[in-house]
Scaffold this motif. Structure first.
Motif, PDB file in Angstrom:
ATOM      1  N   GLN A 163       0.828  -1.212   0.000  1.00 37.27           N
ATOM      2  CA  GLN A 163       0.000   0.000   0.000  1.00 37.27           C
ATOM      3  C   GLN A 163       0.858   1.256   0.000  1.00 37.27           C
ATOM      4  O   GLN A 163       0.429   2.313  -0.456  1.00 37.27           O
ATOM      5  CB  GLN A 163      -0.921  -0.002   1.221  1.00 37.27           C
ATOM      6  CG  GLN A 163      -1.969  -1.090   1.217  1.00 37.27           C
ATOM      7  CD  GLN A 163      -2.767  -1.137   2.513  1.00 37.27           C
ATOM      8  OE1 GLN A 163      -2.731  -0.198   3.313  1.00 37.27           O
ATOM      9  NE2 GLN A 163      -3.488  -2.221   2.746  1.00 37.27           N
ATOM     10  N   THR A 164       2.074   1.157   0.530  1.00 32.71           N
ATOM     11  CA  THR A 164       2.973   2.300   0.610  1.00 32.71           C
ATOM     12  C   THR A 164       4.152   2.182  -0.338  1.00 32.71           C
ATOM     13  O   THR A 164       4.576   3.179  -0.939  1.00 32.71           O
ATOM     14  CB  THR A 164       3.518   2.449   2.053  1.00 32.71           C
ATOM     15  OG1 THR A 164       2.408   2.592   2.946  1.00 32.71           O
ATOM     16  CG2 THR A 164       4.429   3.658   2.177  1.00 32.71           C
ATOM     17  N   LEU A 165       4.679   0.979  -0.512  1.00 31.94           N
ATOM     18  CA  LEU A 165       5.860   0.760  -1.346  1.00 31.94           C
ATOM     19  C   LEU A 165       5.477  -0.076  -2.559  1.00 31.94           C
ATOM     20  O   LEU A 165       5.227  -1.275  -2.434  1.00 31.94           O
ATOM     21  CB  LEU A 165       6.940   0.041  -0.544  1.00 31.94           C
ATOM     22  CG  LEU A 165       7.357   0.694   0.788  1.00 31.94           C
ATOM     23  CD1 LEU A 165       8.386  -0.164   1.495  1.00 31.94           C
ATOM     24  CD2 LEU A 165       7.897   2.083   0.545  1.00 31.94           C
ATOM     25  N   HIS A 214       2.231   0.973   9.931  1.00 28.73           N
ATOM     26  CA  HIS A 214       2.060   1.912   8.814  1.00 28.73           C
ATOM     27  C   HIS A 214       3.077   3.045   8.885  1.00 28.73           C
ATOM     28  O   HIS A 214       3.657   3.445   7.873  1.00 28.73           O
ATOM     29  CB  HIS A 214       0.638   2.488   8.826  1.00 28.73           C
ATOM     30  CG  HIS A 214      -0.379   1.627   8.144  1.00 28.73           C
ATOM     31  ND1 HIS A 214      -0.377   1.401   6.783  1.00 28.73           N
ATOM     32  CD2 HIS A 214      -1.434   0.920   8.627  1.00 28.73           C
ATOM     33  CE1 HIS A 214      -1.383   0.605   6.459  1.00 28.73           C
ATOM     34  NE2 HIS A 214      -2.041   0.300   7.560  1.00 28.73           N
ATOM     35  N   ALA A 218       5.948   3.742   6.153  1.00 28.11           N
ATOM     36  CA  ALA A 218       5.951   5.049   5.480  1.00 28.11           C
ATOM     37  C   ALA A 218       7.272   5.774   5.688  1.00 28.11           C
ATOM     38  O   ALA A 218       7.824   6.368   4.751  1.00 28.11           O
ATOM     39  CB  ALA A 218       4.797   5.897   5.998  1.00 28.11           C
ATOM     40  N   GLY A 221       9.870   4.081   3.556  1.00 28.74           N
ATOM     41  CA  GLY A 221       9.693   4.396   2.143  1.00 28.74           C
ATOM     42  C   GLY A 221      10.163   5.791   1.793  1.00 28.74           C
ATOM     43  O   GLY A 221      10.803   6.015   0.762  1.00 28.74           O
ATOM     44  N   LYS A 222       9.883   6.755   2.649  1.00 27.65           N
ATOM     45  CA  LYS A 222      10.284   8.136   2.384  1.00 27.65           C
ATOM     46  C   LYS A 222      11.799   8.288   2.449  1.00 27.65           C
ATOM     47  O   LYS A 222      12.413   8.900   1.586  1.00 27.65           O
ATOM     48  CB  LYS A 222       9.622   9.079   3.390  1.00 27.65           C
ATOM     49  CG  LYS A 222       9.865  10.557   3.089  1.00 27.65           C
ATOM     50  CD  LYS A 222       9.024  11.426   3.996  1.00 27.65           C
ATOM     51  CE  LYS A 222       9.218  12.913   3.653  1.00 27.65           C
ATOM     52  NZ  LYS A 222       8.792  13.228   2.278  1.00 27.65           N
ATOM     53  N   SER A 227       8.665   5.848  -1.794  1.00 23.82           N
ATOM     54  CA  SER A 227       7.256   6.089  -1.491  1.00 23.82           C
ATOM     55  C   SER A 227       6.400   5.995  -2.744  1.00 23.82           C
ATOM     56  O   SER A 227       6.857   6.204  -3.866  1.00 23.82           O
ATOM     57  CB  SER A 227       7.091   7.471  -0.852  1.00 23.82           C
ATOM     58  OG  SER A 227       7.786   7.527   0.373  1.00 23.82           O
ATOM     59  N   GLY A 228       5.129   5.703  -2.533  1.00 23.17           N
ATOM     60  CA  GLY A 228       4.255   5.404  -3.647  1.00 23.17           C
ATOM     61  C   GLY A 228       3.678   6.614  -4.348  1.00 23.17           C
ATOM     62  O   GLY A 228       2.496   6.909  -4.210  1.00 23.17           O
ATOM     63  N   ASN A 229       4.474   7.350  -5.125  1.00 26.29           N
ATOM     64  CA  ASN A 229       3.932   8.409  -5.949  1.00 26.29           C
ATOM     65  C   ASN A 229       3.605   7.859  -7.328  1.00 26.29           C
ATOM     66  O   ASN A 229       3.808   6.679  -7.613  1.00 26.29           O
ATOM     67  CB  ASN A 229       4.914   9.590  -6.036  1.00 26.29           C
ATOM     68  CG  ASN A 229       6.293   9.150  -6.489  1.00 26.29           C
ATOM     69  OD1 ASN A 229       6.412   8.259  -7.322  1.00 26.29           O
ATOM     70  ND2 ASN A 229       7.327   9.753  -5.922  1.00 26.29           N
TER      71      ASN A 229
END
Length: 361
Positions: A163-165, A214, A218, A221-222, A227-229
């Motif tokens: 969901q994030t990566l 979460h 997150a 990932g950042k 991160s999921g852009n």
């Protein structure tokens, strides 16, 4: 009382007061000093192997762990002396632990992390105390030297990480420090969870563990730039398409990087960048073949090694044996024998048993 019950200070999850989260505790403190490291090795050996040196055996060793199981997630709070740990391909091929694991260090850290032989060795920062979060994909091999530490660990299902990566496999073996506000927030939340979870209700613990997981994902990932852009999501979608094509055609000896580029109409530079962290597309294909071969060797002990080699796309048994030995440091037959040992000596399942809830009055 049987021998397992006498070992260490193992407490099975007792029936909790109504609504209180269940806790499983294990400590080596009740063991004789010469048995403490071996008792710890036996306890955690179903997930990861402790690799003591000859000098370590028989010395006093301190370690204890609390485990909390909430809906779909496992959270542990561990304090231990320094040790060398390994999750080998043989271990992976004989168990079903496939979560992503995030180690949050409140004290100590990792001195180094080595991934599979085909990837470069990753060093943690010079001071292990600066390592705050280590991410591991339990579907990939790893060896790490951990200092004396207190570590809070989240076992997180892949579906939550994704969901994030968008490309979670790429985080395996990476570490981050407390250099951003988001990382510091995640660390504070994890520390508060470790301090308070024992007195939480099951519902509160479920929410707190999930929120902390979460935050950790997150923050990781950042910090790692994953991160999921929209751009990374598009890259992950293409990466998934390439991987699916390779997996579907892995048995074909003629599967090559050039063939993948041609079949999927993807530019060569794009493919190179996409699989750079794997050592290139050719190395990725070879790794998948060897990984599938390892699974087949472990799963089918009577299948001929030659048949395994051809089934995963090698052109000859000798090519396969050379590649397997180069990648894993042993011949396929030796690996098969090791994996069967793991199957025969497998301890209790790693998941904490479900504890029945006390019915309402």
């Amino acid at each position: 009382m049987n021998s397992r019950a006498r070992r260490g200070d193992l407490q099975a999850p007792a029936l909790p007061a109504q609504g209180i989260v269940a806790r499983s505790h294990f400590s080596v403190h009740g063991e004789p000093a010469h048995r403490q490291l071996l008792a710890w090795r036996e306890r955690v050996g179903h997930v990861i192997d402790v690799l003591p040196s000859k000098a370590d055996i028989g010395k006093p060793f301190s370690a204890e762990i609390d485990r909390y199981k909430v809906d779909g997630l496992l959270f542990t709070d561990c304090r231990s002396d320094a040790m060398l740990l390994e999750r080998s391909l043989a271990r992976i091929s004989t168990d079903n632990v496939r979560d992503y694991v995030f180690h949050v260090f409140s004290e100590g850290g990792v001195d180094d992390v080595a991934l599979r032989a085909s990837t470069p060795r990753h060093k943690a920062p010079s001071s292990s105390a600066t390592t705050k979060i280590l991410a591991l994909d339990m579907n990939q091999p790893v060896r790490m030297r951990r200092s004396s530490c207190r570590v809070l660990t989240f076992f997180v299902p892949a579906s939550l990480v994704q969901q994030t990566l968008p490309d979670p496999e790429a985080i395996h073996g990476r570490t981050i420090q407390d250099a951003t506000p988001l990382t510091r927030l995640a660390l504070e939340h994890a520390a508060a969870l470790g301090a308070n979870i024992g007195g939480m209700t099951a519902a509160a613990a479920d929410s707190a563990v999930r929120n902390a997981a979460h935050l950790v994902v997150a923050a990781f990932g950042k910090q790692a730039g994953l991160s999921g852009n929209a751009r990374s999501a598009a890259r992950a979608a293409l990466f998934g398409r390439v991987r699916r094509y390779i997996q579907a055609n892995l048995h074909r000896a003629e599967l090559t990087p050039e063939g993948v580029v041609s079949a999927l109409h993807v530019s060569r530079p794009t493919i190179y960048r996409m699989f750079q962290h794997e050592g290139g597309l050719g190395a990725y294909i070879r790794h998948l073949r060897l990984r599938q071969a390892a699974d087949e060797l472990a799963r089918y002990p009577h299948m001929m090694v030659t048949d395994v080699a051809y089934a995963v796309g090698f052109k000859s048994a000798s090519d396969f044996t050379r590649a397997f030995r180069r990648a894993h440091g042993m011949a396929p037959q030796e690996f098969r024998a090791l994996s069967q040992t793991y199957r025969l000596e497998r301890p209790d399942p790693w998941q904490m048993p479900q504890v029945p809830q006390v019915p309402s009055a």
